[in-house]
Design an enzyme around this catalytic site. Sequence first.
Site, PDB file in Angstrom:
ATOM      1  N   SER A 111      31.733  40.049  -0.100  1.00 13.95           N
ATOM      2  CA  SER A 111      32.856  39.610   0.735  1.00 13.95           C
ATOM      3  C   SER A 111      34.105  40.463   0.608  1.00 13.95           C
ATOM      4  O   SER A 111      35.065  40.254   1.360  1.00 13.95           O
ATOM      5  CB  SER A 111      33.220  38.156   0.410  1.00 13.95           C
ATOM      6  OG  SER A 111      32.378  37.269   1.105  1.00 13.95           O
ATOM      7  N   LYS A 114      35.378  41.868   3.740  1.00 15.76           N
ATOM      8  CA  LYS A 114      36.258  41.107   4.628  1.00 15.76           C
ATOM      9  C   LYS A 114      37.662  41.707   4.671  1.00 15.76           C
ATOM     10  O   LYS A 114      38.428  41.430   5.607  1.00 15.76           O
ATOM     11  CB  LYS A 114      36.311  39.649   4.203  1.00 15.76           C
ATOM     12  CG  LYS A 114      35.030  38.857   4.474  1.00 15.76           C
ATOM     13  CD  LYS A 114      35.204  37.399   4.075  1.00 15.76           C
ATOM     14  CE  LYS A 114      34.020  36.534   4.529  1.00 15.76           C
ATOM     15  NZ  LYS A 114      32.839  36.658   3.668  1.00 15.76           N
ATOM     16  N   SER A 169      36.572  32.439   1.855  1.00 20.36           N
ATOM     17  CA  SER A 169      35.618  33.494   2.184  1.00 20.36           C
ATOM     18  C   SER A 169      34.612  32.997   3.225  1.00 20.36           C
ATOM     19  O   SER A 169      33.428  33.312   3.166  1.00 20.36           O
ATOM     20  CB  SER A 169      34.895  33.974   0.919  1.00 20.36           C
ATOM     21  OG  SER A 169      34.414  35.287   1.066  1.00 20.36           O
TER      22      SER A 169
END
Length: 422
Positions: A111, A114, A169
Amino acid sequence: MRTGSRAFGRTGRGPVTALVSAALLASPLLAGTASADPKDESPKAPTPPAEMSKVGGDRLGVPGVQVDPKPGAPKLPGPDQITARSWIVSDADSGKVLAAKNPHWRLAPASTLKMLFADTLLPKFPKNQKHTVKPADLAGMGEGSSLVGIKENLTYTVHDLWLGVFLRSGNDAVRTLAAMNGGVEKTVAEMQKRANELNANDTHVVTPDGYDAPGQVSSAYDLSLFARAGLQNADFREYCSTARAQFPGEKGKGGKRAKFGIQNTNRLLSGDYDIKPYPGIAGVKNGSTTNAGATFTGVAQHGDRKLLVTVMNPQKKEHNQGYREAAKLLDWGFEASGKVQPVGRLVGPKSEEDGSDAGGNDDAKNGREQTQAALNAADTSGGAWTAVGITGGALVLLGVAVLGIHRRWPLPELVRGRRPRK
């Protein structure tokens, strides 16, 4: 095999499993992978490739720990304390790399990708814009994905969605924003274009949320570039430094929306039962998947000094280990400021590199010369890097390359109220 983009250390479902997927290890994009010895019951640990990218300086492409201490510099934590396969500590303002280990090793990012998603899409939608979620918006999410709790046929503001991305997340929030942007395929293409513009040449984007996918890789160096670019944006700084928030839930009686609390899964920001928030922390993003193990990029500020740290895939499998290693590297970095020679630098985007090939070609002469000029000037300037931009008087002449880098990428004060006590 557990997949999905989650907070590492503690998700409410037990400790993270960080074993590398054998199927993804076969991908040619995962440099330095290992093959199983027929005599062993388990595969050998992957090793970094003998040659990696030299973007940011030749030493950053050399396997192993790179550090150049001056007399009196603190000693780096040993390999028993820092077990990550790849890590990097850098000055967030100047871009000087204080120390690194295999920073260009191409690994699964989880993640932390991101950050690139946010840097790409944040400027596109105003915070108060509303979107009603369609079933198609949430289609295609990987099994076990982390979620903030987006519901079909309910309306959310862009502000709500970004809180879901940064705090929980949430892959559902990512997919909703991607749908608003024209779909996953378009968003992935734009993320790759943005990575290329940032000279993040180790990165290959396959999913917008960091969910494990064959061929999806990044590096500690590139993740630091994404964080540094994103932190130029005030909204990015707000979201990544928010520890807790209220999120809209489902409609109750009378059609009124209930709200529920969400907490940032970055444990250096929000804390955990066995770890305290790091003094001066201001984000940025954490992650964990089966293939990536634990990944984390953080930024912290002590006084006028701002440091970035990225760790990827610690091999010690204790609870919150990735955060502990990041905290140790931050501690070392703040103590070592001014006491080490830089071993490289975080380059600016192509549009800011004055026409050089600093990131376009690892062997580009212009790029190497510009990097070396910056490092040479930094080596002889002492504390002058900090003086630029924070003194009210005369600027210190550091040379065109160094001064240009600092003017392009100074970060504002990151966060108030999180400074370490003196």
